[in-house]
Design an enzyme around this catalytic site. Sequence first.
Site, PDB file in Angstrom:
ATOM      1  N   CYS A 102       0.862  -1.180   0.000  1.00  0.00           N
ATOM      2  CA  CYS A 102       0.000   0.000   0.000  1.00  0.00           C
ATOM      3  C   CYS A 102       0.905   1.239   0.000  1.00  0.00           C
ATOM      4  O   CYS A 102       1.738   1.388  -0.883  1.00  0.00           O
ATOM      5  CB  CYS A 102      -0.942  -0.060   1.197  1.00  0.00           C
ATOM      6  SG  CYS A 102      -2.053   1.325   1.436  1.00  0.00           S
ATOM      7  N   ASP A 106      -7.957  -1.800  -8.355  1.00  0.00           N
ATOM      8  CA  ASP A 106      -7.334  -0.863  -7.426  1.00  0.00           C
ATOM      9  C   ASP A 106      -7.436   0.555  -7.977  1.00  0.00           C
ATOM     10  O   ASP A 106      -6.665   0.952  -8.854  1.00  0.00           O
ATOM     11  CB  ASP A 106      -5.868  -1.248  -7.214  1.00  0.00           C
ATOM     12  CG  ASP A 106      -5.210  -0.465  -6.083  1.00  0.00           C
ATOM     13  OD1 ASP A 106      -5.813   0.516  -5.608  1.00  0.00           O
ATOM     14  OD2 ASP A 106      -4.096  -0.845  -5.684  1.00  0.00           O
ATOM     15  N   HIS A 148      -7.023  -3.757  -3.877  1.00  0.00           N
ATOM     16  CA  HIS A 148      -6.040  -3.048  -3.061  1.00  0.00           C
ATOM     17  C   HIS A 148      -6.028  -3.654  -1.661  1.00  0.00           C
ATOM     18  O   HIS A 148      -7.066  -3.774  -1.016  1.00  0.00           O
ATOM     19  CB  HIS A 148      -6.385  -1.567  -2.988  1.00  0.00           C
ATOM     20  CG  HIS A 148      -5.371  -0.762  -2.240  1.00  0.00           C
ATOM     21  ND1 HIS A 148      -4.181  -0.364  -2.811  1.00  0.00           N
ATOM     22  CD2 HIS A 148      -5.343  -0.312  -0.969  1.00  0.00           C
ATOM     23  CE1 HIS A 148      -3.484   0.311  -1.920  1.00  0.00           C
ATOM     24  NE2 HIS A 148      -4.168   0.349  -0.791  1.00  0.00           N
TER      25      HIS A 148
END
Length: 254
Positions: free
Chosen positions: A137, A192, A224
């Site tokens: 991330c 994502d 994600h």
Amino acid sequence: MTGVREVRGTSVNIPTQDGSADAYLAHPDDNSAHPAVLFYMDAFGLRPQLKEMADRLAGAGYTVLVPNVLYRHGPAPVVELPDVIEADRHPALFEQLMPIIRKLTPDLAMRDAGAYLSWLAACPQATDGPVGITGYCMGAGLALRTAGTYPERVAAAAGFHGARLATDAPDSPHLLADRVTAELYFGHADQDASLPPEQIERLDKAFTAAGVRHHTEVYTGAHHGYTMADTAVYDAKATERHWAALLDLLNRTL
């Protein structure tokens, strides 16, 4: 690296120019030094899930440091987290987290990165030489920035379900590509919104233009955060693919 080793995990503190960063250190419990890996957290931060991931990486033969990069706002967890982070909890959590994350400017983050790398260089459980990095991330961007800011210290860097890696911003992580000497791997999620296809293309073009050794893959059907088993978006198949790619990179470069 072959086989799975017994692992020891401990809490440590990393001195920085702005205080002390709490962190988790995992390494094989064999009284030997092993190649070092700097593990950059996702937005939810240092918690049992990341410690489990660090332990798995340590079991493959690495000394792994997971710093709380948001340490300026307190020890981890910086905000209270549920045991399982369901999708309906995201808005409230990000309302708390995003103002904190935005205060971690690239300059501050890279100043801290120097402290993490120096600490690993002096760590008795880590071998001499360049380190590997893995990030998730927001950590994927930190991994790329660190590889570009400290090229002499980083042999390999990987990022998974990274966010905003190649934006139009003047400080976008991809603009450091021409300073990277490490080999890179990125595993993107095709579901994502934080890294749309145009950013993936821009990222790859920047690496290619800079002559960076790199491999990027888009994981079909992954969302994600797919590596995080304590979230609703966890994808076991994509996560195992991530482990295979990460260990292949580290085993070849460290």
